[in-house]
Design an enzyme around this catalytic site. Structure first.
Site, PDB file in Angstrom:
ATOM      1  N   ASN A   1      43.963  32.513  77.178  1.00  9.97           N
ATOM      2  CA  ASN A   1      44.576  32.376  75.841  1.00  9.97           C
ATOM      3  C   ASN A   1      45.025  33.725  75.272  1.00  9.97           C
ATOM      4  OD1 ASN A   1      43.641  31.150  72.519  1.00  9.97           O
ATOM      5  ND2 ASN A   1      45.568  30.898  73.577  1.00  9.97           N
TER       6      ASN A   1
ATOM      7  N   CYS B   1      45.904  27.774  78.534  1.00  7.02           N
ATOM      8  CA  CYS B   1      45.922  28.543  79.795  1.00  7.02           C
ATOM      9  C   CYS B   1      44.496  29.007  80.068  1.00  7.02           C
ATOM     10  CB  CYS B   1      46.930  29.694  79.727  1.00  7.02           C
ATOM     11  SG  CYS B   1      46.570  30.950  78.475  1.00  7.02           S
TER      12      CYS B   1
ATOM     13  N   CYS C   1      47.844  35.466  77.336  1.00  5.68           N
ATOM     14  CA  CYS C   1      49.182  35.724  77.894  1.00  5.68           C
ATOM     15  C   CYS C   1      50.125  34.533  77.729  1.00  5.68           C
ATOM     16  CB  CYS C   1      49.087  36.080  79.383  1.00  5.68           C
ATOM     17  SG  CYS C   1      48.175  37.605  79.718  1.00  5.68           S
ATOM     18  N   ARG C   2      49.856  33.429  78.456  1.00  4.34           N
ATOM     19  CA  ARG C   2      50.829  32.334  78.510  1.00  4.34           C
ATOM     20  C   ARG C   2      50.774  31.393  77.316  1.00  4.34           C
ATOM     21  NH1 ARG C   2      48.797  30.429  84.238  1.00  4.34           N
ATOM     22  NH2 ARG C   2      46.915  31.274  83.258  1.00  4.34           N
ATOM     23  N   SER C   3      49.579  30.858  77.011  1.00  3.93           N
ATOM     24  CA  SER C   3      49.540  29.825  75.945  1.00  3.93           C
ATOM     25  C   SER C   3      49.855  30.386  74.553  1.00  3.93           C
ATOM     26  CB  SER C   3      48.226  29.029  75.965  1.00  3.93           C
ATOM     27  OG  SER C   3      47.107  29.836  75.773  1.00  3.93           O
TER      28      SER C   3
ATOM     29  N   ASP D   1      50.385  32.942  86.243  1.00  2.00           N
ATOM     30  CA  ASP D   1      49.563  33.865  85.472  1.00  2.00           C
ATOM     31  C   ASP D   1      50.138  35.288  85.624  1.00  2.00           C
ATOM     32  OD1 ASP D   1      47.612  35.480  84.429  1.00  2.00           O
ATOM     33  OD2 ASP D   1      45.961  34.518  85.486  1.00  2.00           O
TER      34      ASP D   1
HETATM   35  P1  4NP Z   1      46.423  33.768  80.489  1.00  4.66           P
HETATM   36  O1  4NP Z   1      46.252  35.069  81.414  1.00  4.66           O
HETATM   37  O2  4NP Z   1      45.585  32.686  81.109  1.00  4.66           O
HETATM   38  O3  4NP Z   1      47.880  33.473  80.567  1.00  4.66           O
HETATM   39  O4  4NP Z   1      45.954  34.178  79.107  1.00  4.66           O
HETATM   40  C1  4NP Z   1      44.993  35.595  81.759  1.00  4.66           C
HETATM   41  C2  4NP Z   1      44.413  36.515  80.916  1.00  4.66           C
HETATM   42  C3  4NP Z   1      43.190  37.065  81.258  1.00  4.66           C
HETATM   43  C4  4NP Z   1      42.560  36.682  82.429  1.00  4.66           C
HETATM   44  C5  4NP Z   1      43.152  35.748  83.258  1.00  4.66           C
HETATM   45  C6  4NP Z   1      44.371  35.208  82.907  1.00  4.66           C
HETATM   46  N1  4NP Z   1      41.326  37.254  82.780  1.00  4.66           N
HETATM   47  O5  4NP Z   1      40.831  36.982  83.901  1.00  4.66           O
HETATM   48  O6  4NP Z   1      40.744  38.012  81.994  1.00  4.66           O
END
Ligand code: 4NP
Length: 152
Positions: free
Chosen positions: A12, A9, A14-16, A121
């Site tokens: 790294n 994602c 939240c989702r992955s 997201d």
């Molecule tokens: P992820 O979510 O891609 O599912 O881990 C996010 C976590 C942090 C950010 C964006 C998406 N960020 O912009 O910091």
């Protein structure tokens, strides 16, 4: 040789990490833990070394999956060689992976691919977003597992 699967994602956190934990749970339940290497990474660098977002740890724990020991890392060039299957959580990250060197790689795919659908997201949203992500990575992980078992 185990089949190596990398979930990707943006951050790294939240989702992955959830997809990694749920997929590990799926292969363990199937008695096939030794047949798979499971990891996750982000296309972005903001959260390198950090544990998953507390909301991801919490939703996983509610479903009896422990992701608290996982740590964020960024996708590296050698991931395209080390992993047999690289699974993007959404179309933006799939495009980023293609730009990073996987343009013609048969190893790259979207988690939810029939029809193509993003795992949204959840970072800036409320807690409901994390339950939705959990359900999507559970459904997507199960169909990925089926796909890999039938193509093996
Ligand atoms: P992820 O979510 O891609 O599912 O881990 C996010 C976590 C942090 C950010 C964006 C998406 N960020 O912009 O910091």
């Amino acid at each position: 040789m185990p089949h190596a699967v990398l979930f990707v994602c943006l951050g790294n956190i939240c989702r992955s990490p959830l997809a990694e934990g749920v997929f590990r749970d799926i292969v363990q339940e199937a008695g096939l833990a030794d047949s798979f290497v499971v990891d996750s990474a982000g296309t972005g660098a903001w959260h390198i070394g950090n544990p998953p977002d507390p909301r991801s740890i919490d939703i996983a724990a509610r479903h009896e999956v422990d992701i608290s020991a996982q740590r964020a890392r960024q996708v590296r060039a050698d991931d395209f060689r080390r992993f047999d299957t690289i699974v993007a959580m959404d179309r933006d990250n799939l495009a980023a992976l293609k730009r990073m060197g996987g343009a013609s790689s048969p190893r790259l795919r979207l988690l939810l691919n029939r029809p193509p659908q993003d795992v949204p997201d959840p970072y800036y949203g409320g807690p409901d977003g994390f339950e939705q992500v959990y359900q999507l990575v559970r459904t997507g992980g199960q169909s990925l597992f089926q796909d890999l078992m039938t193509s093996a």
